[in-house]
Write a protein that holds these residues in place. Structure first.
Motif, short mmCIF file in Angstrom:
data_model
loop_
_atom_site.label_atom_id
_atom_site.label_comp_id
_atom_site.label_asym_id
_atom_site.label_seq_id
_atom_site.Cartn_x
_atom_site.Cartn_y
_atom_site.Cartn_z
N PRO A 64 15.77 65.74 38.46
CA PRO A 64 14.61 65.04 39.04
C PRO A 64 13.25 65.61 38.65
CG PRO A 64 15.92 66.14 40.75
CD PRO A 64 16.66 66.31 39.47
N GLY A 65 13.19 66.84 38.11
CA GLY A 65 11.88 67.42 37.84
C GLY A 65 11.76 68.03 36.46
N PHE A 66 10.54 68.03 35.93
CA PHE A 66 10.28 68.80 34.72
C PHE A 66 9.15 69.79 35.01
CE2 PHE A 66 6.37 66.84 32.95
CZ PHE A 66 6.31 65.65 33.66
N ALA A 67 8.89 70.67 34.06
CA ALA A 67 7.87 71.70 34.29
C ALA A 67 6.94 71.79 33.10
CB ALA A 67 8.53 73.05 34.55
N VAL A 68 5.68 72.09 33.41
CA VAL A 68 4.70 72.43 32.38
C VAL A 68 4.17 73.80 32.76
CG1 VAL A 68 2.54 71.83 31.25
CG2 VAL A 68 4.06 70.00 32.06
N LYS A 69 4.26 74.74 31.83
CA LYS A 69 3.90 76.12 32.15
C LYS A 69 2.74 76.58 31.29
CE LYS A 69 6.16 79.63 30.63
NZ LYS A 69 7.23 80.60 30.38
N ILE A 70 1.73 77.10 31.94
CA ILE A 70 0.57 77.65 31.24
C ILE A 70 0.65 79.16 31.37
CG2 ILE A 70 -1.96 77.74 31.18
CD1 ILE A 70 -1.92 75.01 32.63
N ALA A 71 0.62 79.86 30.24
CA ALA A 71 0.69 81.33 30.28
C ALA A 71 -0.35 81.89 29.33
CB ALA A 71 2.08 81.80 29.86
N THR A 72 -1.17 82.79 29.84
CA THR A 72 -2.19 83.42 28.99
C THR A 72 -1.90 84.91 28.85
OG1 THR A 72 -3.69 83.92 30.83
CG2 THR A 72 -3.98 81.80 29.73
N GLY A 73 -2.29 85.47 27.71
CA GLY A 73 -2.23 86.92 27.50
C GLY A 73 -3.56 87.34 26.89
N PHE A 74 -4.30 88.16 27.60
CA PHE A 74 -5.59 88.67 27.10
C PHE A 74 -5.46 90.19 27.09
CE2 PHE A 74 -8.75 85.22 26.56
CZ PHE A 74 -7.89 84.16 26.79
N TYR A 75 -5.39 90.75 25.86
CA TYR A 75 -4.85 92.09 25.71
C TYR A 75 -5.88 93.19 25.93
CZ TYR A 75 -1.15 89.06 24.38
OH TYR A 75 -0.21 88.06 24.43
N ARG A 76 -7.15 92.79 26.18
CA ARG A 76 -8.15 93.80 26.55
C ARG A 76 -8.37 93.84 28.06
NH1 ARG A 76 -12.43 91.72 22.50
NH2 ARG A 76 -11.20 91.95 20.61
N ASN A 77 -7.65 92.98 28.80
CA ASN A 77 -7.84 92.95 30.25
C ASN A 77 -7.58 94.29 30.93
OD1 ASN A 77 -8.58 90.30 30.22
ND2 ASN A 77 -6.81 89.50 31.34
N PRO A 78 -6.51 95.01 30.54
CA PRO A 78 -6.24 96.26 31.28
C PRO A 78 -7.42 97.21 31.24
CG PRO A 78 -4.34 95.64 29.97
CD PRO A 78 -5.45 94.70 29.57
#
Lengths: 313, 313
Positions: A64-78
């Motif tokens: 019954p369901g599908f998914a849309v996934k948004i994933a970011t990686g910003f490597y200077r954040n730490p």
């Protein structure tokens, strides 16, 4: 109607490793049998900020369901005191297109399904008696891959190979605390383990094929962009069995693709990893086996749906 | 931190047509000068439910935010009393990857930026004295394209061509109420107007090229998938000027692509519509001009960012 936003505490309450293993296993099997819809992921890059964004979508056919996934990686954040990764999963009705919920999971569901897929593949493909595990990398997945594989089979010794001495040492301490014998290892020694899992964003291979022993199994989970490459083509050349979680993705931006383009294996030499989860894998004595996992959107869909079902029950 | 969900009432409060026109114009110009990042959209189809999902992303280079937009269309929803379209826009930081907000816009921002892009292209490319406008289709965009173009130039007569008599008649009444002379028209008559805007999901062309008069301008906004095709290749063959909002998208799934594949024009015959918004378009007397608009993710990014700025100010 404002969509329901589900936070990490609710997600953690609703989810157990057993649930994740069951959902990921079923979704990988469905994917292997073409009972899924998984369009090519969408990528954006932000070179000035050393960041990227991946959008993956997936559907297990007739669910019954599908998914849309948004994933970011910003490597200077730490350096600025922020987490590297952000994102969310939208759970959408496959019957009406309505947004059922936004899972503000802080990357938790991706981490779990990646851990479960890696552990399932490694456990299914490695020799039953294999007891030494080497992990390349010292990030979240290095930890999770070991923890989740330990739920499926006993692990005697864990060798950790990382670039940072401090992170390598503290990961070893964490594994010791879980009851494994863990110690830092050089790449050559780690590559000689019974089971090897690579979890790095390396742009060039982290191990040499000639150090991998007959009878070993290698799972790579870090290569998810064309410019990354953890496992050397020569390893695929030696492999008696190559598994991919998604043939097209692994060809496009996985280690398998690098090996095919290097001409050491053909683009039809891989087996869907889901087929290897259905029945015991027949592996010749002394064979080397390799799994290249790039992450499949159908797993996100299946897991998001399962979490919503648990929350509703 | 739970992401901020912004609903339609806040979005409506923060947004004026002037703002949308300014943002869309600037974003189309930036896109024409390659100052944007717009990956190929992601599509999913749900044949059993007669539904689809498009995910578009975009970034205007060096601006602080990008957007990822999820839009669904499930064409049997109205029979069940539900809207056809659902979706949301995620506004994401291009500096840290954090989700700044979820714009639960019910498709409003897409409708506005589509209306603005169509009106800007039509106004820039049509003859200054053109006064008769024909619109093909009777949906939301048929209404908006006329309303928004009327903000940019006087429109004397509006001809409406639709498949449903009832919808055609009620759209004419709506246009009459706005002060236009509106009436239903057959396709041949509508195709002979000074300005023509097509807003349908038609799988085969809605007008014949031979009915389009010398000096006319045609804007197509409905063709956003490879199986759709509103404008006939023969119209592109007659056109002295062809504009596209995104060269690659229009080639892949716009009317321009159908014309190129039919061999009546080359794949380098188009001009970025943004370039035509910077200075008055030079159009030879009697020339036919065509704009093929498929919708650009950078517009969504720019508009989402503008709405958030307005809300924060």
């Amino acid at each position: 109607m404002t969509p329901l936003v589900v936070g990490t505490s609710a997600i953690k309450r609703a989810t157990t490793p057993e649930l994740v293993f069951a959902v990921v296993r079923d979704a990988l099997i469905a994917h292997a049998h073409d009972r899924t819809t998984v369009p090519p992921p969408l990528h954006l890059q932000f070179p000035d900020a050393d960041g990227d964004c991946h959008v993956k979508a997936g559907w297990v056919t007739d669910t019954p369901g599908f998914a849309v996934k948004i994933a970011t990686g910003f490597y200077r954040n730490p350096a600025a005191g922020l987490p590297t990764n952000h994102g969310l999963v939208c759970a959408v009705s496959a019957r009406t297109g309505e947004i059922n919920a936004i899972l503000d999971d802080q990357g938790l569901l991706t981490a779990w399904r990646t851990a479960a897929a890696g552990a399932l593949a490694t456990h299914a493909m490695a020799r039953p008696g294999a007891a030494t595990l080497a992990v390349f990398g010292t990030g979240e997945q290095a930890r999770l891959q070991v923890e989740w594989l330990a739920r499926l089979r006993p692990i005697d010794t864990v060798l950790v190979h990382g670039r940072s001495k401090d992170k390598t040492r503290s990961l070893c301490e964490a594994f010791d605390a879980l009851g494994h014998h863990a110690r830092p290892a050089l790449a050559d020694e780690a590559a000689a383990a019974d089971m090897i899992i690579t979890t790095t964003p390396a742009p060039t291979p982290v191990l040499q094929a000639r150090h991998v022993r007959a009878g070993a199994h290698v799972t790579g989970i870090g290569t998810d962009m064309p410019h990354k490459n953890e496992l050397p083509p020569a390893l695929f050349a030696r492999a008696a069995l190559i598994a991919t979680d998604d043939h097209r993705q692994c060809l496009d931006h996985g280690d398998f693709g690098h090996a095919v383009r290097a001409g050491v294996t053909t683009d039809t030499s891989d087996t869907p990893v889901g087929l290897l989860l259905e029945r015991p894998v027949e592996r010749p004595d002394g064979a080397i086996t390799v799994a290249d996992l790039t992450g499949v959107g159908a797993l996100d869909a299946a897991l998001a749906a399962a979490v919503l079902r648990e929350l509703a029950s």
